[in-house]
Design a protein around this motif. Structure first.
Motif, mmCIF file in Angstrom:
data_model
loop_
_atom_site.group_PDB
_atom_site.id
_atom_site.type_symbol
_atom_site.label_atom_id
_atom_site.label_comp_id
_atom_site.label_asym_id
_atom_site.label_seq_id
_atom_site.Cartn_x
_atom_site.Cartn_y
_atom_site.Cartn_z
ATOM 1 N N GLY A 15 42.903 47.556 33.782
ATOM 2 C CA GLY A 15 42.488 48.625 34.675
ATOM 3 C C GLY A 15 41.380 48.237 35.623
ATOM 4 N N GLY A 16 40.787 47.089 35.413
ATOM 5 C CA GLY A 16 39.679 46.641 36.247
ATOM 6 C C GLY A 16 40.137 46.021 37.552
ATOM 7 N N SER A 17 39.163 45.519 38.313
ATOM 8 C CA SER A 17 39.426 44.948 39.630
ATOM 9 C C SER A 17 38.739 43.607 39.773
ATOM 10 C CB SER A 17 38.918 45.894 40.728
ATOM 11 O OG SER A 17 39.556 47.143 40.653
ATOM 12 N N LEU A 18 39.284 42.791 40.647
ATOM 13 C CA LEU A 18 38.682 41.503 40.979
ATOM 14 C C LEU A 18 38.955 41.202 42.440
ATOM 15 C CD1 LEU A 18 39.532 38.893 38.167
ATOM 16 C CD2 LEU A 18 37.266 39.737 38.797
ATOM 17 N N ARG A 19 38.059 40.442 43.045
ATOM 18 C CA ARG A 19 38.311 39.865 44.363
ATOM 19 C C ARG A 19 38.240 38.350 44.223
ATOM 20 N NH1 ARG A 19 36.123 40.373 50.563
ATOM 21 N NH2 ARG A 19 37.926 41.720 50.723
ATOM 22 N N LEU A 20 39.327 37.705 44.576
ATOM 23 C CA LEU A 20 39.366 36.253 44.629
ATOM 24 C C LEU A 20 39.110 35.805 46.066
ATOM 25 C CD1 LEU A 20 42.503 35.502 42.440
ATOM 26 C CD2 LEU A 20 40.137 35.917 41.719
ATOM 27 N N SER A 21 38.406 34.701 46.187
ATOM 28 C CA SER A 21 38.113 34.137 47.506
ATOM 29 C C SER A 21 38.616 32.712 47.570
ATOM 30 C CB SER A 21 36.609 34.153 47.781
ATOM 31 O OG SER A 21 36.107 35.469 47.776
ATOM 32 N N CYS A 22 38.948 32.283 48.757
ATOM 33 C CA CYS A 22 39.419 30.914 48.989
ATOM 34 C C CYS A 22 38.757 30.388 50.251
ATOM 35 C CB CYS A 22 40.936 30.906 49.128
ATOM 36 S SG CYS A 22 41.652 29.297 49.570
ATOM 37 N N ARG A 63 56.000 42.602 41.528
ATOM 38 C CA ARG A 63 55.237 42.963 40.343
ATOM 39 C C ARG A 63 53.828 43.457 40.683
ATOM 40 N NH1 ARG A 63 51.851 41.018 36.799
ATOM 41 N NH2 ARG A 63 51.524 39.090 37.986
ATOM 42 N N VAL A 64 53.300 43.005 41.811
ATOM 43 C CA VAL A 64 51.903 43.340 42.140
ATOM 44 C C VAL A 64 51.795 44.275 43.335
ATOM 45 C CG1 VAL A 64 51.099 41.140 41.221
ATOM 46 C CG2 VAL A 64 51.612 41.357 43.677
ATOM 47 N N LYS A 65 52.926 44.612 43.927
ATOM 48 C CA LYS A 65 52.902 45.451 45.129
ATOM 49 C C LYS A 65 52.207 46.783 44.828
ATOM 50 C CE LYS A 65 56.524 44.826 47.499
ATOM 51 N NZ LYS A 65 57.930 44.842 47.989
ATOM 52 N N GLY A 66 51.325 47.179 45.731
ATOM 53 C CA GLY A 66 50.586 48.419 45.544
ATOM 54 C C GLY A 66 49.282 48.259 44.781
ATOM 55 N N ARG A 67 49.102 47.098 44.144
ATOM 56 C CA ARG A 67 47.879 46.853 43.368
ATOM 57 C C ARG A 67 47.041 45.727 43.952
ATOM 58 N NH1 ARG A 67 48.186 44.866 38.495
ATOM 59 N NH2 ARG A 67 50.243 43.919 38.658
ATOM 60 N N TYR A 80 41.236 36.048 51.046
ATOM 61 C CA TYR A 80 40.836 36.877 49.918
ATOM 62 C C TYR A 80 42.059 37.520 49.265
ATOM 63 C CZ TYR A 80 36.581 36.523 52.668
ATOM 64 O OH TYR A 80 35.530 36.042 53.407
ATOM 65 N N LEU A 81 41.887 37.829 47.991
ATOM 66 C CA LEU A 81 42.891 38.614 47.276
ATOM 67 C C LEU A 81 42.157 39.670 46.463
ATOM 68 C CD1 LEU A 81 45.940 38.882 46.581
ATOM 69 C CD2 LEU A 81 45.413 37.618 44.479
ATOM 70 N N ASP A 82 42.379 40.917 46.807
ATOM 71 C CA ASP A 82 41.814 42.032 46.052
ATOM 72 C C ASP A 82 42.867 42.546 45.081
ATOM 73 O OD1 ASP A 82 40.270 42.635 49.023
ATOM 74 O OD2 ASP A 82 39.090 42.591 47.175
ATOM 75 N N MET A 83 42.492 42.595 43.824
ATOM 76 C CA MET A 83 43.427 43.037 42.787
ATOM 77 C C MET A 83 42.835 44.239 42.063
ATOM 78 S SD MET A 83 44.824 39.451 41.244
ATOM 79 C CE MET A 83 43.260 38.949 40.551
ATOM 80 N N ASN A 84 43.625 45.283 41.936
ATOM 81 C CA ASN A 84 43.188 46.510 41.280
ATOM 82 C C ASN A 84 44.136 46.851 40.142
ATOM 83 O OD1 ASN A 84 41.054 47.146 43.277
ATOM 84 N ND2 ASN A 84 42.795 47.380 44.652
#
Length: 125
Positions: A15-22, A63-67, A80-84
């Motif tokens: 249920g948490g979130s992360l932001r990945l950076s490149c 699988r990840v669409k919308g999140r 960046y990739l924001d994942m919720n």
């Protein structure tokens, strides 16, 4: 020297979130396709998201669409990739990659030629 350097991975609860950076080194982000892919062990790399640096169009894995949301900053030369709403099955090593102009549409990992070293994301309670 051409190099992609990912960061932002870690341990997160469901249920948490992360932001990945490149960070992109050695060339400027202008018209390429950029993408994020996930790999678990020796399995094939799964499409997470791709983006056209030319016009900002995006493709997402089902699988990840919308999140998730892929974005980029040309001034900072970063992707960046924001994942919720993270789930257990989001666990894996996340790689950023770049490819030619039109590859964002199919977002096929086999067509991406420049890769980072990956950052680990673990979703666990």
């Amino acid at each position: 020297q051409v190099q992609l350097v990912e960061s932002g991975g870690g341990l997160v609860q469901p249920g948490g979130s992360l932001r990945l950076s490149c960070e992109v080194h050695g060339f400027r982000l202008q018209y390429q396709s950029v993408g994020w892919f996930r790999q678990v062990s020796a399995q094939e790399r799964e499409t997470i998201a791709c983006r056209s640096m030319n016009d900002g169009q995006t493709t997402y894995g089902n699988r990840v669409k919308g999140r998730t949301a892929i974005s980029a900053d040309k001034d900072k030369n970063e992707i960046y990739l924001d994942m919720n709403n993270l789930r257990f099955d989001d666990t894996g090593t996340y790689f950023c990659a770049t490819a030619g102009w039109g590859e964002w549409y199919d977002c096929n990992a086999k067509r991406f030629g420049t890769w980072g070293q990956g950052t680990q994301v673990t979703v666990s309670s």
